[in-house]
Design a protein around this motif. Structure first.
Motif, PDB file in Angstrom:
ATOM      1  N   ALA A  29      -8.868 -12.393  50.269  1.00  0.00           N
ATOM      2  CA  ALA A  29      -8.119 -12.044  51.476  1.00  0.00           C
ATOM      3  C   ALA A  29      -7.080 -13.114  51.797  1.00  0.00           C
ATOM      4  O   ALA A  29      -5.926 -12.793  52.103  1.00  0.00           O
ATOM      5  CB  ALA A  29      -9.073 -11.853  52.650  1.00  0.00           C
TER       6      ALA A  29
ATOM      7  N   VAL B 192      -4.245 -11.337  54.067  1.00  0.00           N
ATOM      8  CA  VAL B 192      -4.881 -10.406  55.002  1.00  0.00           C
ATOM      9  C   VAL B 192      -6.195 -11.019  55.471  1.00  0.00           C
ATOM     10  O   VAL B 192      -6.682 -11.978  54.879  1.00  0.00           O
ATOM     11  CB  VAL B 192      -5.129  -9.011  54.364  1.00  0.00           C
ATOM     12  CG1 VAL B 192      -3.838  -8.391  53.882  1.00  0.00           C
ATOM     13  CG2 VAL B 192      -6.135  -9.087  53.237  1.00  0.00           C
TER      14      VAL B 192
ATOM     15  N   THR C 222     -10.326  -7.156  57.199  1.00  0.00           N
ATOM     16  CA  THR C 222      -9.525  -6.045  56.676  1.00  0.00           C
ATOM     17  C   THR C 222      -9.994  -5.678  55.277  1.00  0.00           C
ATOM     18  O   THR C 222     -10.204  -4.503  54.971  1.00  0.00           O
ATOM     19  CB  THR C 222      -8.026  -6.410  56.662  1.00  0.00           C
ATOM     20  OG1 THR C 222      -7.591  -6.591  58.015  1.00  0.00           O
ATOM     21  CG2 THR C 222      -7.195  -5.329  55.983  1.00  0.00           C
TER      22      THR C 222
ATOM     23  N   PRO D 188      -5.442   2.297  54.194  1.00  0.00           N
ATOM     24  CA  PRO D 188      -4.785   1.035  54.542  1.00  0.00           C
ATOM     25  C   PRO D 188      -3.279   1.108  54.313  1.00  0.00           C
ATOM     26  O   PRO D 188      -2.794   1.945  53.541  1.00  0.00           O
ATOM     27  CB  PRO D 188      -5.431   0.024  53.593  1.00  0.00           C
ATOM     28  CG  PRO D 188      -5.902   0.825  52.431  1.00  0.00           C
ATOM     29  CD  PRO D 188      -6.268   2.168  52.999  1.00  0.00           C
TER      30      PRO D 188
ATOM     31  N   THR E 276      -0.492  -3.827  52.556  1.00  0.00           N
ATOM     32  CA  THR E 276      -1.819  -4.436  52.469  1.00  0.00           C
ATOM     33  C   THR E 276      -2.401  -4.185  51.080  1.00  0.00           C
ATOM     34  O   THR E 276      -2.917  -5.102  50.431  1.00  0.00           O
ATOM     35  CB  THR E 276      -2.759  -3.868  53.551  1.00  0.00           C
ATOM     36  OG1 THR E 276      -2.197  -4.158  54.839  1.00  0.00           O
ATOM     37  CG2 THR E 276      -4.147  -4.459  53.448  1.00  0.00           C
TER      38      THR E 276
ATOM     39  N   LEU F  38      -3.182  -7.019  48.151  1.00  0.00           N
ATOM     40  CA  LEU F  38      -4.500  -7.137  47.546  1.00  0.00           C
ATOM     41  C   LEU F  38      -4.432  -6.909  46.039  1.00  0.00           C
ATOM     42  O   LEU F  38      -5.066  -7.638  45.268  1.00  0.00           O
ATOM     43  CB  LEU F  38      -5.481  -6.153  48.190  1.00  0.00           C
ATOM     44  CG  LEU F  38      -5.896  -6.507  49.612  1.00  0.00           C
ATOM     45  CD1 LEU F  38      -6.602  -5.330  50.279  1.00  0.00           C
ATOM     46  CD2 LEU F  38      -6.770  -7.749  49.622  1.00  0.00           C
TER      47      LEU F  38
END
Length: 83
Positions: free
Chosen positions: A34, A39, A43, A55, A59, A63
């Motif tokens: 994260a 983020v 989340t 999402p 985001t 990731l």
């Protein structure tokens, strides 16, 4: 603003995305991934558990980058669920 309820297919696709991210994370901690993605760990936890099945694009992109996944790969693997 009232949000339209998600369809079963959307929920299933969100769960699949979470599973793919969890598998790609491997032995790395949620906090580590994260932080690298920019983020919150909460989340990431919500996405991995399916509690956030839709999402935001950026985001997911962050990731994917932190996990060494391409967006094409994620789209292809999540598209196995019919829309």
């Amino acid at each position: 603003m009232v949000r339209t309820p998600l369809t079963p297919e959307e929920r299933e696709r969100g769960e699949l995305l979470g599973q793919l991210l969890r598998e790609a994370r491997g032995g790395r901690s949620m906090a580590e991934v994260a932080a690298q993605a920019g983020v919150s760990a909460e989340t990431l936890r919500k996405i991995e558990t399916g509690r956030a099945p839709t999402p935001a694009f950026f985001t997911v992109a962050a990731l994917a980058g932190a996990l060494g996944l391409s967006m094409d790969e994620l789209v292809t693997r999540c598209a196995l669920v019919a829309v």
